[in-house]
Design a protein around this motif. Structure first.
Motif, PDB file in Angstrom:
ATOM      1  N   PRO A  29       0.834  -1.200   0.000  1.00  0.00           N
ATOM      2  CA  PRO A  29       0.000   0.000   0.000  1.00  0.00           C
ATOM      3  C   PRO A  29       0.871   1.254   0.000  1.00  0.00           C
ATOM      4  O   PRO A  29       2.017   1.228   0.431  1.00  0.00           O
ATOM      5  CB  PRO A  29      -0.782  -0.118   1.317  1.00  0.00           C
ATOM      6  CG  PRO A  29       0.067  -0.995   2.180  1.00  0.00           C
ATOM      7  CD  PRO A  29       0.793  -1.919   1.252  1.00  0.00           C
ATOM      8  N   ALA A  30       0.304   2.331  -0.504  1.00  0.00           N
ATOM      9  CA  ALA A  30       1.027   3.605  -0.508  1.00  0.00           C
ATOM     10  C   ALA A  30       1.373   3.991   0.920  1.00  0.00           C
ATOM     11  O   ALA A  30       0.602   3.762   1.845  1.00  0.00           O
ATOM     12  CB  ALA A  30       0.174   4.691  -1.152  1.00  0.00           C
ATOM     13  N   ASP A  32       1.890   6.173   4.202  1.00  0.00           N
ATOM     14  CA  ASP A  32       0.980   7.132   4.809  1.00  0.00           C
ATOM     15  C   ASP A  32       1.474   8.557   4.618  1.00  0.00           C
ATOM     16  O   ASP A  32       2.610   8.874   4.950  1.00  0.00           O
ATOM     17  CB  ASP A  32       0.864   6.799   6.297  1.00  0.00           C
ATOM     18  CG  ASP A  32      -0.133   7.652   7.029  1.00  0.00           C
ATOM     19  OD1 ASP A  32      -0.872   8.409   6.377  1.00  0.00           O
ATOM     20  OD2 ASP A  32      -0.183   7.552   8.257  1.00  0.00           O
ATOM     21  N   TYR A  80      -5.908  16.278   5.347  1.00  0.00           N
ATOM     22  CA  TYR A  80      -5.822  14.974   4.709  1.00  0.00           C
ATOM     23  C   TYR A  80      -7.215  14.481   4.364  1.00  0.00           C
ATOM     24  O   TYR A  80      -8.135  14.584   5.166  1.00  0.00           O
ATOM     25  CB  TYR A  80      -5.152  13.974   5.652  1.00  0.00           C
ATOM     26  CG  TYR A  80      -3.805  14.453   6.139  1.00  0.00           C
ATOM     27  CD1 TYR A  80      -2.663  14.213   5.404  1.00  0.00           C
ATOM     28  CD2 TYR A  80      -3.690  15.153   7.338  1.00  0.00           C
ATOM     29  CE1 TYR A  80      -1.424  14.664   5.843  1.00  0.00           C
ATOM     30  CE2 TYR A  80      -2.458  15.600   7.789  1.00  0.00           C
ATOM     31  CZ  TYR A  80      -1.332  15.351   7.033  1.00  0.00           C
ATOM     32  OH  TYR A  80      -0.114  15.799   7.463  1.00  0.00           O
ATOM     33  N   ASP A  82      -9.225  11.560   1.261  1.00  0.00           N
ATOM     34  CA  ASP A  82      -9.127  10.765   0.041  1.00  0.00           C
ATOM     35  C   ASP A  82      -9.869  11.504  -1.068  1.00  0.00           C
ATOM     36  O   ASP A  82     -11.074  11.343  -1.226  1.00  0.00           O
ATOM     37  CB  ASP A  82      -9.725   9.378   0.264  1.00  0.00           C
ATOM     38  CG  ASP A  82      -9.701   8.523  -0.983  1.00  0.00           C
ATOM     39  OD1 ASP A  82      -9.024   8.901  -1.975  1.00  0.00           O
ATOM     40  OD2 ASP A  82     -10.366   7.470  -0.993  1.00  0.00           O
ATOM     41  N   ASP A  86      -9.394   6.451  -4.179  1.00  0.00           N
ATOM     42  CA  ASP A  86      -8.692   5.167  -4.231  1.00  0.00           C
ATOM     43  C   ASP A  86      -8.563   4.498  -2.866  1.00  0.00           C
ATOM     44  O   ASP A  86      -7.922   3.459  -2.733  1.00  0.00           O
ATOM     45  CB  ASP A  86      -7.312   5.323  -4.875  1.00  0.00           C
ATOM     46  CG  ASP A  86      -6.364   6.181  -4.041  1.00  0.00           C
ATOM     47  OD1 ASP A  86      -6.773   6.689  -2.974  1.00  0.00           O
ATOM     48  OD2 ASP A  86      -5.207   6.362  -4.475  1.00  0.00           O
ATOM     49  N   GLY A  87      -9.153   5.101  -1.833  1.00  0.00           N
ATOM     50  CA  GLY A  87      -9.117   4.499  -0.507  1.00  0.00           C
ATOM     51  C   GLY A  87      -7.939   4.918   0.354  1.00  0.00           C
ATOM     52  O   GLY A  87      -7.816   4.466   1.488  1.00  0.00           O
ATOM     53  N   THR A  88      -7.048   5.763  -0.166  1.00  0.00           N
ATOM     54  CA  THR A  88      -5.917   6.239   0.636  1.00  0.00           C
ATOM     55  C   THR A  88      -5.994   7.758   0.781  1.00  0.00           C
ATOM     56  O   THR A  88      -6.501   8.446  -0.093  1.00  0.00           O
ATOM     57  CB  THR A  88      -4.556   5.870   0.000  1.00  0.00           C
ATOM     58  OG1 THR A  88      -4.471   6.466  -1.289  1.00  0.00           O
ATOM     59  CG2 THR A  88      -4.390   4.366  -0.125  1.00  0.00           C
ATOM     60  N   GLU A  89      -5.476   8.234   1.900  1.00  0.00           N
ATOM     61  CA  GLU A  89      -5.506   9.672   2.147  1.00  0.00           C
ATOM     62  C   GLU A  89      -4.514  10.412   1.256  1.00  0.00           C
ATOM     63  O   GLU A  89      -3.424   9.922   0.990  1.00  0.00           O
ATOM     64  CB  GLU A  89      -5.150   9.975   3.607  1.00  0.00           C
ATOM     65  CG  GLU A  89      -6.275   9.723   4.564  1.00  0.00           C
ATOM     66  CD  GLU A  89      -5.956  10.242   5.945  1.00  0.00           C
ATOM     67  OE1 GLU A  89      -6.830  10.902   6.523  1.00  0.00           O
ATOM     68  OE2 GLU A  89      -4.843   9.988   6.449  1.00  0.00           O
ATOM     69  N   ASP A  90      -4.941  11.574   0.831  1.00  0.00           N
ATOM     70  CA  ASP A  90      -4.103  12.491   0.068  1.00  0.00           C
ATOM     71  C   ASP A  90      -3.912  13.743   0.917  1.00  0.00           C
ATOM     72  O   ASP A  90      -4.523  13.882   1.972  1.00  0.00           O
ATOM     73  CB  ASP A  90      -4.793  12.842  -1.260  1.00  0.00           C
ATOM     74  CG  ASP A  90      -5.181  11.598  -2.048  1.00  0.00           C
ATOM     75  OD1 ASP A  90      -4.274  10.795  -2.352  1.00  0.00           O
ATOM     76  OD2 ASP A  90      -6.372  11.419  -2.331  1.00  0.00           O
ATOM     77  N   THR A 112      -0.018  13.223  -3.093  1.00  0.00           N
ATOM     78  CA  THR A 112      -0.236  11.891  -2.560  1.00  0.00           C
ATOM     79  C   THR A 112       1.095  11.160  -2.528  1.00  0.00           C
ATOM     80  O   THR A 112       2.126  11.731  -2.890  1.00  0.00           O
ATOM     81  CB  THR A 112      -1.292  11.121  -3.390  1.00  0.00           C
ATOM     82  OG1 THR A 112      -1.730   9.982  -2.649  1.00  0.00           O
ATOM     83  CG2 THR A 112      -0.752  10.707  -4.753  1.00  0.00           C
TER      84      THR A 112
END
Length: 176
Positions: A29-30, A32, A80, A82, A86-90, A112
């Motif tokens: 996963p990307a 954090d 922060y 999303d 895509d389900g991940t925080e930007d 991101t």
């Protein structure tokens, strides 16, 4: 199980031994985005007013490069959300930029992290055409970004609404 064949004195001996089983490969996963000290980081900043998108190193919330000064807007923190879905925080941040010893333009930019952990610019959410119009506040709701802007000449305030559009690879205004 691992099968090992040994040949001794004309006979074949089979030895059964447990085999090391490799775990299936999965995409990492990307990393954090909250783990970055943005005020002391190096990354590519999206376009801010007249300042081009370019790679800069921030120290204490400011960076100088190629005749431009970039800085995180002092009165507003980093948020922060999303925004790409895509389900991940930007990251959303108000960033000022301009030539040294001049008025700075302010833009709301989005960043991101890629799966390898590097910072990737998503783009500029909003960057008014003049430094006299300033984004002063923003919030997100289900990925959409509401931005409050102020005209420094008239004191007028208004809201704009923006959304990440994957086909554009950037943000589009959705309120007209």
């Amino acid at each position: 199980m691992l099968i090992v064949a040994l040949r001794a004195a004309g006979a074949v001996l089979l030895v059964l031994a447990p085999a090391a089983v490799a775990a299936p490969a999965t995409a990492q996963p990307a990393a954090d985005v909250r783990g970055i000290d943005w005020h002391d980081a190096e990354f590519e900043v999206p376009r801010v007013g007249p300042c081009p998108q370019q790679h800069v190193r921030f120290s204490g919330g400011a960076a100088r490069t190629d005749g431009w000064v970039y800085r995180f807007t002092p009165e507003r923190g980093i948020d922060y959300a999303d925004v790409t879905g895509d389900g991940t925080e930007d990251v959303l941040a108000l960033v000022d930029c301009g030539p040294p010893r001049s008025e700075y333009s302010t833009a709301l930019v989005a960043l991101t992290r890629s799966p390898d952990g590097s910072v990737v610019p998503l783009g500029t959410v909003v960057s008014p055409g003049t430094w006299r119009q300033v984004p002063v506040d923003f919030t997100t709701w289900h990925g959409d970004v509401a931005v409050t802007l102020t005209d420094q000449d008239t004191g007028a305030r208004w809201n704009e609404y923006h959304r990440w559009v994957p086909d554009l690879g950037g943000f589009a205004r959705i309120d007209g």
